[in-house]
Design a protein around this motif. Structure first.
Motif, PDB file in Angstrom:
ATOM      1  N   THR A   8       0.851  -1.189   0.000  1.00  0.00           N
ATOM      2  CA  THR A   8       0.000   0.000   0.000  1.00  0.00           C
ATOM      3  C   THR A   8       0.883   1.234   0.000  1.00  0.00           C
ATOM      4  OG1 THR A   8      -0.078   0.190   2.410  1.00  0.00           O
ATOM      5  CG2 THR A   8      -1.768  -1.207   1.372  1.00  0.00           C
ATOM      6  N   LEU A   9       0.291   2.374  -0.345  1.00  0.00           N
ATOM      7  CA  LEU A   9       1.055   3.619  -0.343  1.00  0.00           C
ATOM      8  C   LEU A   9       1.700   3.862   1.016  1.00  0.00           C
ATOM      9  CD1 LEU A   9      -1.312   6.060  -2.306  1.00  0.00           C
ATOM     10  CD2 LEU A   9       0.833   5.065  -3.096  1.00  0.00           C
ATOM     11  N   ASN A  11       2.378   1.787   3.508  1.00  0.00           N
ATOM     12  CA  ASN A  11       3.415   0.822   3.882  1.00  0.00           C
ATOM     13  C   ASN A  11       4.716   1.072   3.125  1.00  0.00           C
ATOM     14  OD1 ASN A  11       1.900  -0.501   5.797  1.00  0.00           O
ATOM     15  ND2 ASN A  11       1.205  -2.104   4.402  1.00  0.00           N
ATOM     16  N   VAL A  12       4.611   1.408   1.836  1.00  0.00           N
ATOM     17  CA  VAL A  12       5.816   1.706   1.065  1.00  0.00           C
ATOM     18  C   VAL A  12       6.512   2.930   1.644  1.00  0.00           C
ATOM     19  CG1 VAL A  12       6.706   2.466  -1.184  1.00  0.00           C
ATOM     20  CG2 VAL A  12       5.000   0.635  -1.066  1.00  0.00           C
ATOM     21  N   ILE A  13       5.748   3.960   1.935  1.00  0.00           N
ATOM     22  CA  ILE A  13       6.326   5.195   2.486  1.00  0.00           C
ATOM     23  C   ILE A  13       7.007   4.919   3.825  1.00  0.00           C
ATOM     24  CG2 ILE A  13       5.744   7.462   3.455  1.00  0.00           C
ATOM     25  CD1 ILE A  13       3.594   7.658   1.177  1.00  0.00           C
ATOM     26  N   TRP A  16      10.273   2.670   3.173  1.00  0.00           N
ATOM     27  CA  TRP A  16      11.391   3.311   2.488  1.00  0.00           C
ATOM     28  C   TRP A  16      11.893   4.570   3.199  1.00  0.00           C
ATOM     29  CZ3 TRP A  16      14.813   1.596  -0.685  1.00  0.00           C
ATOM     30  CH2 TRP A  16      15.635   2.475  -1.379  1.00  0.00           C
ATOM     31  N   CYS A  38      11.316  -1.098  -4.131  1.00  0.00           N
ATOM     32  CA  CYS A  38      11.702   0.249  -3.697  1.00  0.00           C
ATOM     33  C   CYS A  38      13.097   0.592  -4.192  1.00  0.00           C
ATOM     34  CB  CYS A  38      11.661   0.359  -2.170  1.00  0.00           C
ATOM     35  SG  CYS A  38      10.023   0.348  -1.434  1.00  0.00           S
ATOM     36  N   LYS A  62       6.918  11.664  -1.765  1.00  0.00           N
ATOM     37  CA  LYS A  62       6.874  10.324  -1.178  1.00  0.00           C
ATOM     38  C   LYS A  62       5.705   9.521  -1.737  1.00  0.00           C
ATOM     39  CE  LYS A  62       9.102  11.779   3.103  1.00  0.00           C
ATOM     40  NZ  LYS A  62       8.982  11.905   4.551  1.00  0.00           N
ATOM     41  N   THR A  63       4.569  10.195  -1.935  1.00  0.00           N
ATOM     42  CA  THR A  63       3.404   9.527  -2.506  1.00  0.00           C
ATOM     43  C   THR A  63       3.685   9.115  -3.946  1.00  0.00           C
ATOM     44  OG1 THR A  63       1.930  10.768  -1.050  1.00  0.00           O
ATOM     45  CG2 THR A  63       0.935   9.764  -3.000  1.00  0.00           C
ATOM     46  N   ALA A  66       5.897   6.085  -3.855  1.00  0.00           N
ATOM     47  CA  ALA A  66       5.145   4.888  -3.472  1.00  0.00           C
ATOM     48  C   ALA A  66       4.276   4.401  -4.624  1.00  0.00           C
ATOM     49  CB  ALA A  66       4.294   5.172  -2.237  1.00  0.00           C
ATOM     50  N   ARG A  67       3.658   5.312  -5.363  1.00  0.00           N
ATOM     51  CA  ARG A  67       2.853   4.911  -6.531  1.00  0.00           C
ATOM     52  C   ARG A  67       3.730   4.227  -7.577  1.00  0.00           C
ATOM     53  NH1 ARG A  67      -2.246   7.245  -6.037  1.00  0.00           N
ATOM     54  NH2 ARG A  67      -2.251   9.221  -4.908  1.00  0.00           N
ATOM     55  N   VAL A  69       6.445   2.553  -7.005  1.00  0.00           N
ATOM     56  CA  VAL A  69       6.775   1.229  -6.474  1.00  0.00           C
ATOM     57  C   VAL A  69       5.603   0.272  -6.689  1.00  0.00           C
ATOM     58  CG1 VAL A  69       7.256  -0.099  -4.365  1.00  0.00           C
ATOM     59  CG2 VAL A  69       8.458   2.056  -4.795  1.00  0.00           C
TER      60      VAL A  69
END
Length: 88
Positions: A8-9, A11-13, A16, A38, A62-63, A66-67, A69
């Protein structure tokens, strides 16, 4: 403690851009595919704001990261499915 994270956005943010802690290292260890995505994205990613360092990224940067990724993960999934499908 710990499970495989959903891609999810948020979780990735958190994975990383999160603080370098033992808990984060444990999450990286449990989620090697997400971490690898990532790393791949980070090699070519250009922040929309023009920030050169991830320490200076805005929330929108950051968003966007994440998108990218999540898009990479989805492309990998489609590619893997195509490679594993068999036609007779």
């Amino acid at each position: 403690m710990g499970t495989v994270m959903k891609p999810t956005l948020g979780n990735v943010i958190r994975l990383w851009f999160g603080a370098d802690t033992p808990i984060r290292h444990h999450k990286i260890k449990l989620n090697p595919d997400l971490w690898a995505a990532c790393q791949r994205v980070s090699q070519d990613f250009k922040a929309p704001s023009g920030a050169l360092s991830k320490d200076h990224y805005r929330k929108s940067d950051k968003t966007s990261f994440a998108r990218a990724v999540l898009d990479t993960i989805e492309q990998d999934k489609v590619h893997d499915e195509a490679m594993h499908s068999t036609y007779y």
